[in-house]
Motif scaffolding. Structure first.
Motif, mmCIF file in Angstrom:
data_model
loop_
_atom_site.group_PDB
_atom_site.id
_atom_site.type_symbol
_atom_site.label_atom_id
_atom_site.label_comp_id
_atom_site.label_asym_id
_atom_site.label_seq_id
_atom_site.Cartn_x
_atom_site.Cartn_y
_atom_site.Cartn_z
ATOM 1 N N ARG A 87 44.044 38.099 45.275
ATOM 2 C CA ARG A 87 43.369 38.418 44.015
ATOM 3 C C ARG A 87 43.279 39.925 43.816
ATOM 4 O O ARG A 87 43.353 40.705 44.755
ATOM 5 C CB ARG A 87 41.970 37.801 43.973
ATOM 6 N N PHE A 88 43.082 40.333 42.567
ATOM 7 C CA PHE A 88 43.041 41.740 42.198
ATOM 8 C C PHE A 88 41.611 42.201 41.939
ATOM 9 O O PHE A 88 40.762 41.423 41.488
ATOM 10 C CB PHE A 88 43.903 41.980 40.955
ATOM 11 N N ASN A 89 41.368 43.483 42.220
ATOM 12 C CA ASN A 89 40.028 44.053 42.177
ATOM 13 C C ASN A 89 40.070 45.413 41.499
ATOM 14 O O ASN A 89 41.084 46.108 41.535
ATOM 15 C CB ASN A 89 39.512 44.244 43.611
ATOM 16 N N PHE A 101 32.587 61.254 49.081
ATOM 17 C CA PHE A 101 32.536 60.654 47.748
ATOM 18 C C PHE A 101 31.986 59.241 47.897
ATOM 19 O O PHE A 101 31.804 58.731 49.007
ATOM 20 C CB PHE A 101 33.915 60.649 47.070
ATOM 21 N N TYR A 102 31.690 58.603 46.769
ATOM 22 C CA TYR A 102 31.200 57.226 46.747
ATOM 23 C C TYR A 102 32.191 56.366 45.981
ATOM 24 O O TYR A 102 32.839 56.827 45.059
ATOM 25 C CB TYR A 102 29.855 57.144 46.024
ATOM 26 N N TYR A 103 32.266 55.073 46.362
ATOM 27 C CA TYR A 103 33.053 54.142 45.560
ATOM 28 C C TYR A 103 32.287 52.850 45.355
ATOM 29 O O TYR A 103 31.355 52.528 46.087
ATOM 30 C CB TYR A 103 34.438 53.883 46.166
ATOM 31 N N CYS A 104 32.718 52.125 44.320
ATOM 32 C CA CYS A 104 32.054 50.879 43.930
ATOM 33 C C CYS A 104 33.124 49.880 43.497
ATOM 34 O O CYS A 104 34.009 50.217 42.703
ATOM 35 C CB CYS A 104 31.106 51.175 42.768
ATOM 36 N N VAL A 105 33.049 48.667 43.997
ATOM 37 C CA VAL A 105 33.912 47.579 43.538
ATOM 38 C C VAL A 105 33.209 46.971 42.323
ATOM 39 O O VAL A 105 32.188 46.311 42.463
ATOM 40 C CB VAL A 105 34.138 46.521 44.637
ATOM 41 N N VAL A 106 33.738 47.237 41.128
ATOM 42 C CA VAL A 106 33.062 46.794 39.912
ATOM 43 C C VAL A 106 33.538 45.440 39.410
ATOM 44 O O VAL A 106 32.837 44.784 38.647
ATOM 45 C CB VAL A 106 33.163 47.842 38.776
ATOM 46 N N ASP A 107 34.726 45.024 39.823
ATOM 47 C CA ASP A 107 35.255 43.707 39.467
ATOM 48 C C ASP A 107 36.163 43.227 40.589
ATOM 49 O O ASP A 107 36.832 44.032 41.232
ATOM 50 C CB ASP A 107 36.079 43.767 38.175
ATOM 51 N N PHE A 108 36.198 41.919 40.804
ATOM 52 C CA PHE A 108 37.041 41.400 41.875
ATOM 53 C C PHE A 108 37.397 39.951 41.594
ATOM 54 O O PHE A 108 36.776 39.280 40.779
ATOM 55 C CB PHE A 108 36.350 41.525 43.237
ATOM 56 N N GLY A 109 38.453 39.495 42.272
ATOM 57 C CA GLY A 109 38.818 38.083 42.213
ATOM 58 C C GLY A 109 39.687 37.686 41.035
ATOM 59 O O GLY A 109 39.763 36.506 40.705
ATOM 60 N N PHE A 110 40.401 38.627 40.415
ATOM 61 C CA PHE A 110 41.250 38.302 39.270
ATOM 62 C C PHE A 110 42.628 37.835 39.720
ATOM 63 O O PHE A 110 43.151 38.285 40.725
ATOM 64 C CB PHE A 110 41.406 39.520 38.358
ATOM 65 N N GLU A 111 43.244 36.956 38.921
ATOM 66 C CA GLU A 111 44.554 36.404 39.254
ATOM 67 C C GLU A 111 45.705 37.360 38.984
ATOM 68 O O GLU A 111 46.787 37.169 39.519
ATOM 69 C CB GLU A 111 44.778 35.101 38.496
ATOM 70 N N PRO A 116 41.706 43.158 35.862
ATOM 71 C CA PRO A 116 40.772 44.217 36.256
ATOM 72 C C PRO A 116 41.106 45.557 35.604
ATOM 73 O O PRO A 116 40.215 46.350 35.322
ATOM 74 C CB PRO A 116 40.905 44.292 37.776
ATOM 75 N N ALA A 117 42.373 45.811 35.327
ATOM 76 C CA ALA A 117 42.747 47.070 34.677
ATOM 77 C C ALA A 117 42.176 47.142 33.262
ATOM 78 O O ALA A 117 41.771 48.205 32.809
ATOM 79 C CB ALA A 117 44.260 47.220 34.641
ATOM 80 N N ALA A 118 42.130 46.010 32.584
ATOM 81 C CA ALA A 118 41.613 45.970 31.216
ATOM 82 C C ALA A 118 40.096 45.811 31.175
ATOM 83 O O ALA A 118 39.483 45.966 30.123
ATOM 84 C CB ALA A 118 42.267 44.832 30.450
ATOM 85 N N SER A 119 39.496 45.525 32.305
ATOM 86 C CA SER A 119 38.052 45.309 32.369
ATOM 87 C C SER A 119 37.289 46.558 31.945
ATOM 88 O O SER A 119 37.656 47.676 32.288
ATOM 89 C CB SER A 119 37.652 44.944 33.802
ATOM 90 N N THR A 120 36.224 46.344 31.222
ATOM 91 C CA THR A 120 35.363 47.460 30.823
ATOM 92 C C THR A 120 34.187 47.629 31.779
ATOM 93 O O THR A 120 33.315 48.462 31.542
ATOM 94 C CB THR A 120 34.830 47.252 29.386
#
Length: 146
Positions: A87-89, A101-111, A116-120
């Motif tokens: 899945r894509f994240n 630096f900090y990072y955040c997984v804002v979306d996950f589990g896409f087919e 996720p690239a188009a996710s807002t």
């Protein structure tokens, strides 16, 4: 010059690249490298990031695409991932400040990488030390090892 990544199966996602991410940018080791590449330490262990892989103590994800100007990457989980195989994240990060630096997984589990690239979905980076990465996850702080 933009660097276009394809997923591990070699399928180029044209609509994903055209509509969502301008790839490449100002990397520390070259104009087509992800700006946060290197080996980092977090509360969870060691993470190694390159323009191709985002590796943690728990495994490695393929970097399908990234945009240094937007501080965003789309990754693909491996086929044997316990929760989201293949899945894509969407991962966002703060501007590096010195050796951290900090990072955040804002979306996950896409087919597909397009979703996720188009996710807002985004994260509030005004106080990443304490909050802002949505309701599910906290921001992860990475400190450079190498």
């Amino acid at each position: 010059m933009a660097r276009i990544h394809s997923n591990r199966h070699g399928a180029l996602r044209a609509s994903f690249f055209a509509a969502s991410l301008v790839l490449g940018g100002c990397g520390s080791d070259g104009p087509n490298d992800i700006e946060i590449q290197g080996t980092w330490s977090s509360d969870f262990g060691v993470e190694t990031i390159s323009s191709e892989l985002w590796e943690t103590d728990g495994g490695a994800q393929t970097v399908a695409s990234f945009d240094n100007s937007e501080n965003v990457a789309v990754t693909q989980s491996p086929p044997d991932d316990m929760f989201n195989p293949d899945r894509f994240n969407k991962i966002v990060w703060t501007e590096p400040d010195g050796d951290a630096f900090y990072y955040c997984v804002v979306d996950f589990g896409f087919e597909s990488a397009e979703l996720p690239a188009a996710s807002t979905s985004s994260a509030d980076d005004s106080d990443p030390e304490n909050s802002g990465c949505g309701g599910m996850f906290a921001w992860t702080k990475l400190t450079r090892i190498e």
